[in-house]
Design an enzyme around this catalytic site. Structure first.
Site: not given
Ligand code: NAD
Length: 506
Positions: A189, A263, A297, A398
């Protein structure tokens, strides 16, 4: 854009239409709903994709379940799995320009970075192809006489991969390669901001020859991800995204003890000692916090600077920050593109206002650029705040945008204290020419990755993941194999007789 997908429902608007991949076929959502991909540079709605609901998620999980349970994939020989992964790597290289361009249209990251990152993805396929062929258990020298004890590694089952928008393909490959190498099947997804690049990868997965049902892709929003995470047919959830959503996924997984790797976010310290190579450190700070418009991240968003060089370093950083060339992310000369979406743009500007209200001193940036040519884009100037203390929200939360905060420290112990005073623990940078100090800092910093005299390097051989609220588990390297396998222990009796059924040690 050429696509091997069959055309979706006819539409008079000039935009590209995509379908999702379920059980080897390209499909619309069962209820025909769709949503748009919006280019953050010019606001165009350039593509649309299906909005998957519960029925679509269920169909995708059933397809993955069948491909696992009937042995289609786990019983495929490791050599054949490796062959398909290598073929996928070759196809990624052939289509790298398309894949890179689409990611830029989706999230506004620089083509300058995304091109190289996309080409590097093939290396993940080749590395885990080798892992598929060489993965093994152990023969255990036990103290039990006449017993042959050994372990085997087995795939977990159906893996749900839920990914974010900032590096949509890289962060997916970090999951897909070890998961498939180990014999798992998948439902992916992608983020609602970046669905198309993952669908294009799906075309390459199909073209490479992976059997139907082994990899399925459902496009949708948070609700689609939530439906996937709670589906009882999913054995493992591999999630990259925000800490807030990661916690909800951990709770969902706990209800049925599904395996989970997370992650998550960070607020990583980038620590500059006065003995550092300072011009190099300035570049390292820029790379840490302004690359990808700060949307990584691992962003080194807390810049800790030793007190005796603080003013000089701040001046050098501000001077270089003000030279950053903002513009079209598809122009190879551009040094900073947009943020990825409207909500992210609002969030970054809100945090800039919060920092001002908290008493931080704005040293550079702090607003949208004034250039009228950039008016349609979701731009934020690269921003530096000085006089920040580690208890301010701008130092604890963040931002996920181009905002650096400068925090002074006195000595090594003070730097460690500030660096570790955070709920996160994803990464850290240390800039010093003192090799003993470098080693001491590596040991004392509570973070999953520590770079010395560099920042933001990753590679498929090197485990990556977070301490504390930055996540659970590790991606990349051999450690990732643990995240996608169960260990089974086998005891083969070589001739013992059971003399006392009530005492297994007899
Ligand atoms: P997000 O948590 O909003 O969304 C991530 C994914 O989860 C998307 O596909 C989204 O549709 C899905 N999602 C949202 N709500 C959900 C739920 N309730 N249940 C299941 N899935 C759900 O994050 P984002 O805005 O897409 O990405 C940014 C974040 O990701 C930042 O906090 C960043 O630090 C983190 N990130 C971490 C890493 C790492 O390797 N540690 C790498 C990249 C990004």
């Amino acid at each position: 854009m050429t696509t091997s997908q069959p055309p979706a429902a006819a539409d008079t608007e000039d935009r590209e239409h995509y379908r999702m991949l379920i059980d080897g076929t390209w499909r619309d959502a069962a209820d025909s709903r769709r949503f748009d991909s919006v280019n953050p540079f010019d606001g165009t709605h350039w593509a649309d994709v299906p909005l998957a609901g519960e029925a679509d998620v269920d169909a995708a999980v059933r397809a993955a379940r069948a491909a696992f349970d009937n042995g289609t994939w786990p019983a495929t020989t490791p050599a054949r799995r490796a062959q398909l992964l290598r073929r996928l790597g070759d196809l990624i290289t052939e289509r790298a320009d398309d894949l890179a361009r689409v990611q830029v249209l989706e999230n506004g990251k620089l083509i300058r970075e995304v091109s190289g990152q996309t080409r590097a993805l093939a290396g993940h396929c080749y590395f885990y192809a080798g892992v598929a062929e060489t993965m093994h258990g152990h023969t255990l020298a036990g103290s039990v006489p006449d017993m042959h004890v050994f372990t085997v590694r087995e795939p977990i089952g159906v893996v749900a991969a839920i990914t974010p928008w900032n590096s949509p393909l890289a962060l997916l490959l970090w999951k897909l390669c070890p998961a498939l190498a180990a014999g798992n099947t998948m439902v992916i997804k992608p983020s609602e901001i970046t669905p198309v690049s993952t669908l294009l990868l799906g075309e390459l997965i199909t073209e490479a020859g992976f059997p139907a049902g082994v990899v399925n892709i459902v496009t949708g929003e948070g609700a689609t991800g939530a439906a996937l995470a709670r589906h009882p047919g999913v054995d493992k959830i591999a999630f990259t995204g925000s800490t807030a959503v990661g916690k909800t996924i951990a709770v969902t997984a706990a209800e049925r003890l599904a395996r989970v790797s997370l992650e998550l976010g960070g607020k990583s310290p980038n620590i500059i000692f006065s003995d550092a190579d300072l011009p190099n450190a300035v570049n390292g700070v820029l790379a840490g916090v302004f690359a990808a418009t700060g949307q990584t991240c691992m962003a080194g968003s807390r810049v800790l600077v030793q007190q005796n060089i603080y003013d000089m370093f701040a001046a050098a950083l501000v001077e270089r920050t003000e030279q950053i060339k903002i513009g079209d992310p598809l122009d190879p000369d551009t040094e900073m593109g947009t943020v990825a979406c409207q909500s992210q743009h609002t969030k970054v500007l809100d945090y800039i206002a919060i920092a001002r209200d908290e008493g931080a001193t704005l040293l550079a940036g702090g607003k949208r650029p004034e250039d009228p040519a950039l008016a349609k884009g979701l731009f934020v100037e690269p921003t530096v705040f000085g006089d920040v203390t580690n208890d301010m929200r701008i130092a604890r939360e963040e931002v996920f945008g181009p905002v650096a905060v400068l925090i002074p420290f006195t000595d090594e112990a003070h730097a460690v204290e500030i660096a570790n005073d955070t709920p996160f623990g994803l990464a850290a940078g240390v800039w010093t020419t003192d090799v003993a100090r470098a080693h001491r800092m590596v040991r004392r910093l509570r973070a999953g990755t520590v770079w010395v005299n560099n920042y933001r390097k990753t590679n498929y051989v090197a485990p990556f993941g977070g301490f504390r609220e930055s996540g659970l588990g590790r991606e990349n390297g051999m450690d990732a194999v643990n995240e996608y396998t169960e260990v089974k222990t086998a005891w083969i009796d070589l001739g013992n007789r059971i003399t006392d059924p009530f005492n297994p040690r007899a």
